[in-house]
Design an enzyme around this catalytic site. Structure first.
Site, PDB file in Angstrom:
ATOM      1  CE  LYS A 197      -3.547   2.388   2.619  1.00 12.24           C
ATOM      2  NZ  LYS A 197      -4.553   2.283   3.672  1.00 12.24           N
ATOM      3  CE  LYS A 251      -6.011   1.996  -0.546  1.00 14.08           C
ATOM      4  NZ  LYS A 251      -6.365   2.196   0.806  1.00 14.08           N
TER       5      LYS A 251
END
Ligand code: PBG
Length: 326
Positions: A197, A251
């Site tokens: 992330k 992400k």
């Protein structure tokens, strides 16, 4: 000049031919809808920077999920917006916290018809907006935070979650959550780790959706990853798999398709990618101006994420794509 015998265009001539040779097929089963549920509101609240997405009440959330079940969506992921925030983000682990009551509502109504995922983090619940507990010096305290995440996981498990999705990027979070779940007999609860992330500028609309502002104009660069790095993502994923992650995530999605492809090549657990709020908002904003065809771009982008190697995609387009892919 002689023309080549090999003519790839032959296979592009008709829609049926193109369908026959398509390498990637996006279907409803590839989509997960992120949903927001907010405590203490009388009716659903629109989110200005996420057109078409709302903060749900408990009731409107159940209605929305009923429609998603009818559309055949395999899963939703819940984010909670509590009425009150505090330094420890107590609402995240309160048995009566908004995500826990929403999970119970959905489990009671839908049984096992749809997978219930819950984002597991503290930022929606802390008054300072960070994803963890702060030391007296204002730093995010990794190990104290991980202990809080274990408490959140247990609260979500008791409320009927199928999949906990830790998104805080603390070291050791997956192991701590797995150990806590197993110790409490919740060994059926799976973990989808937001492993890779990034500290992206594309989360802006999401922070409007969950009313998060980081204290003092701070950022998350001390715990989320640097955009410059890709190998580091593979190391993060490796650690999460070792710690017990059942599924892993990259992400945002489009700015990190190289990471998706490399992760797919290197790991055999299910791989998710999150087409985040800023990615969704950009498509909407340009479409609103008439500069792009928003529906076409949405389909192209989400298909590209699957082509790059993701098994499923978390996207605010889940509902509209599911409607079109029937
Ligand atoms: C953290 C979390 C965030 C998102 C998902 N989980 C925000 C952040 O890290 O600041 C962003 C999702 C999106 O932008 O759509 N709980």
């Amino acid at each position: 000049m002689t023309f080549p015998d090999r003519r790839p265009r032959r296979l592009r001539r008709t829609a049926a031919l193109r369908r026959l040779v398509a390498e990637t097929r996006l279907g409803v089963d590839d989509l997960v809808a992120p949903l927001f549920v907010r405590e203490g509101i009388a009716g659903p609240q629109p989110i200005e920077s996420l057109p078409g997405v709302v903060q749900h009440t408990r009731t409107s959330l159940v209605d929305e999920v009923a429609e998603l079940v009818d559309l055949g969506l395999p899963a939703v992921i819940l984010f909670g917006v509590p009425e009150r925030k505090d330094p420890e983000g107590r609402g995240a682990s309160d048995p009566d916290g908004i995500v826990q009551v929403a999970l119970r509502d959905l489990r009671d109504r839908f049984g096992d018809q749809i997978v219930l995922m819950a984002d597991l983090c503290l930022d929606e619940y802390t008054d300072h907006g960070h994803c963890g507990l702060l030391t007296s010096g204002g730093e995010v305290d990794n190990d104290a935070t991980v202990e809080r995440y274990a408490e959140v996981a247990l609260a979500q498990a008791a409320a009927g979650v199928d999949v906990c999705a830790p998104s805080g990027m603390m070291d050791g979070q997956v192991e701590a959550i797995r150990d806590a779940l197993d110790a409490e007999g919740a060994d059926d609860v799976a973990i989808l780790a937001y492993s890779a992330k990034y500290a992206s500028a594309l989360y802006g609309p999401f922070r409007d959706a969950v009313d998060v502002e980081i204290v003092g104009g701070g950022d998350r660069k001390g715990y989320q990853q640097d955009w410059a790095n890709a190998r580091e993502s593979l190391e993060e994923i490796r650690l999460d798999v070792l710690e017990g992650a059942d599924m892993v995530m990259v992400k945002p999605a489009l700015t990190y398709l190289d990471v998706v492809t490399r992760a797919r090549a290197e790991f055999d657990v299910p791989l998710a990618a999150y087409h985040v709020s800023g990615e969704y908002a950009m498509v909407h904003a340009a479409a609103e101006r008439g500069w792009i065809d928003g529906d076409a771009v949405a389909l192209e982008q989400i298909t590209a994420i699957k082509r790059a190697g993701a098994d499923f995609v978390l996207t605010y387009f889940a509902r509209s794509l599911a409607e079109r892919l029937q």
